[in-house]
Design an enzyme around this catalytic site. Structure first.
Site, PDB file in Angstrom:
ATOM      1  N   LYS A  10       3.294  11.778  10.219  1.00 39.11           N
ATOM      2  CA  LYS A  10       2.754  10.699  10.941  1.00 39.11           C
ATOM      3  C   LYS A  10       2.685  11.057  12.506  1.00 39.11           C
ATOM      4  CE  LYS A  10       6.655   9.003  13.291  1.00 39.11           C
ATOM      5  NZ  LYS A  10       7.012   9.060  14.671  1.00 39.11           N
ATOM      6  N   ASP A 137      11.240   4.138   9.490  1.00 40.65           N
ATOM      7  CA  ASP A 137       9.694   5.033   9.425  1.00 40.65           C
ATOM      8  C   ASP A 137       9.332   5.051   8.029  1.00 40.65           C
ATOM      9  OD1 ASP A 137       9.258   5.145  12.157  1.00 40.65           O
ATOM     10  OD2 ASP A 137       9.809   7.274  12.460  1.00 40.65           O
TER      11      ASP A 137
END
Length: 327
Positions: A10, A137
Site C-alpha cells: 500500500k 493496516d
C-alpha cells in the site's frame, strides 16, 4: 492441500495524524491505495505452526509467533476451536520495514489462506475483525483497492478510483521503526490538529487525475521520517528531478513514493533513481490493486493447482457493493 494467497503493498496518498490518544494510538485520516507489489503466503498442513520466508529482506522477518502471519493463523484457529498446525511460507517482494505494510499484508494473506485451507467459512466481517486485532493496516491489506481509514486506521470506508495511477517506489538501504517514527512525530508536533481527509484529494482519486492527486498528497509522518533518516531528502530530490509529478515518504518510511504521469515516465524515474545512488533499488507499479486473493490451491497428490479468478474491480474496494458505512 496447500493454499497460496497473493496480497498487495500500500501507499498512503494522505496520512493525516492527530495527537497521541490515551491508549498510545493516534487518530488518523488515512487514504490507502493498494499498489501492484505483492507478497505471497502459502499455507500447508504441518505437525505444528512454523514460519519460513524467502525474498528480499527475508532475513529481517521474524519466524516465531510474533510474525503477523503466525498470529493471524493462531487467532482464526482459536475462534474455531482448532489447532493452528500449518507451515506458513512467505515469499517477500514488498519492502521489509519500508512503510508499505508488508507485515500487515502477510497477516491478511495468512488469514485468507488458513480460512480456505481449514474450511472455516469465516464471514468478511469476522475476517476484518481479526485483521483489526492484528494491526491498524491489516484490514486494508485484506480488502485492497482504495479506502479511507479512520480511528487508528482500521475503520474503512471504500473509495472509488477513476483510473490507473503510475508509481515508482525507491527502496532505501535500512529500515525505520514505525513506533520510533510516531514518537518523533509526537516530539515534533505536540499540538497536532484533528485529522481530516482532503476533499480535493478524494475527488482527484475519483476522477483518476494524476496531476490533481500530485497536488494534494500529504504525509504528516514525513518530517519525522526525514528527521530520523535524513538521507531520504536526496532520494526525494532525485526522483523529482527525474520528472515525477510529486514525491513523498510512504507511510512511516523509509521507502519513498513518486507519482508519475504514465508508464513511460515511471520507467524513466525508476531508472534515474537506480542510477542516482540514493536508494538500493527502485520499482515501478500501478494502483489500485486488488486485496488479498487466492491464486492457487494445490492437492497433496501433486495435482495441478488452479488459479481463482479475481471478482473485484481493482478500482473499487473489495469490501463489496453493499458496504458503504464504516466497519
Amino acid at each position: 492441500m496447500s493454499v497460496t494467497v497473493r496480497v498487495p503493498a500500500k501507499v498512503n496518498v494522505q496520512l493525516a495524524v492527530g495527537a497521541a490518544r490515551p491508549d498510545g494510538f493516534h487518530d488518523l485520516a488515512n487514504v490507502f491505495l493498494a499498489v501492484g507489489l505483492y507478497d505471497e503466503v502459502t499455507v500447508t498442513p504441518a505437525d505444528e505452526l512454523r514460519v519460513t520466508c524467502e525474498g528480499p529482506g527475508s532475513d529481517q522477518v521474524p519466524l516465531d509467533r510474533t510474525n503477523l502471519a503466525a498470529r493471524a493463523a493462531g487467532l482464526l484457529a482459536a475462534r474455531h476451536g482448532i489447532a493452528p498446525d500449518v507451515h506458513l511460507h512467505i515469499a517477500k517482494d514488498i519492502p521489509v520495514a519500508g512503510g508499505m505494510a508488508g507485515g500487515s499484508a502477510d497477516g491478511a494473506a495468512a488469514l485468507v489462506a488458513c480460512d480456505a485451507l481449514w474450511g472455516t467459512d469465516a464471514t468478511r466481517d469476522e475476517l476484518l475483525d481479526i485483521c483489526a486485532e492484528l494491526g491498524s493496516d491489516v484490514p486494508f491489506s485484506l480488502v485492497g483497492g482504495a479506502a479511507l481509514g479512520t480511528g487508528r486506521g482500521e475503520k474503512l470506508t471504500p473509495l472509488e478510483v477513476g483510473g490507473t495511477f503510475h508509481w515508482v517506489f525507491a527502496v532505501a538501504d535500512g529500515g525505520l521503526s514505525t513506533p520510533a517514527v510516531y514518537r518523533e512525530f509526537d516530539r515534533l508536533t505536540p499540538d497536532a490538529p484533528d485529522p481530516e481527509a482532503s476533499p480535493a484529494l478524494l475527488e482527484a482519486l475519483r476522477r483518476g487525475d494524476a496531476e490533481a492527486l500530485a497536488a494534494t498528497v500529504s504525509n504528516d509522518l514525513q518530517p519525522a521520517a526525514l528527521s530520523l533518516f535524513p538521507a531520504l531528502h536526496d532520494t526525494l530530490a532525485a526522483g523529482t528531478a527525474a520528472g515525477a509529478l510529486t514525491a513523498l515518504v510512504s507511510g512511516s518510511g523509509p521507502t519513498t513514493a513518486f507519482l508519475t504521469a504514465d508508464a513511460a515516465s515511471a520507467r524513466k524515474v525508476a531508472d534515474a533513481l537506480t542510477a542516482s545512488g540514493t536508494c538500493r533499488t527502485a520499482r515501478a507499479a500501478t494502483a489500485p490493486a486488488r486485496g488479498a486473493q487466492i491464486v492457487q490451491r494445490a492437492a497433496p497428490q501433486g495435482a495441478r493447482g488452479t488459479a481463482r479468478p479475481a471478482t473485484t474491480d481493482p478500482r473499487r474496494s473489495a469490501l463489496g457493493p453493499d458496504t458503504h458505512s464504516r466497519i
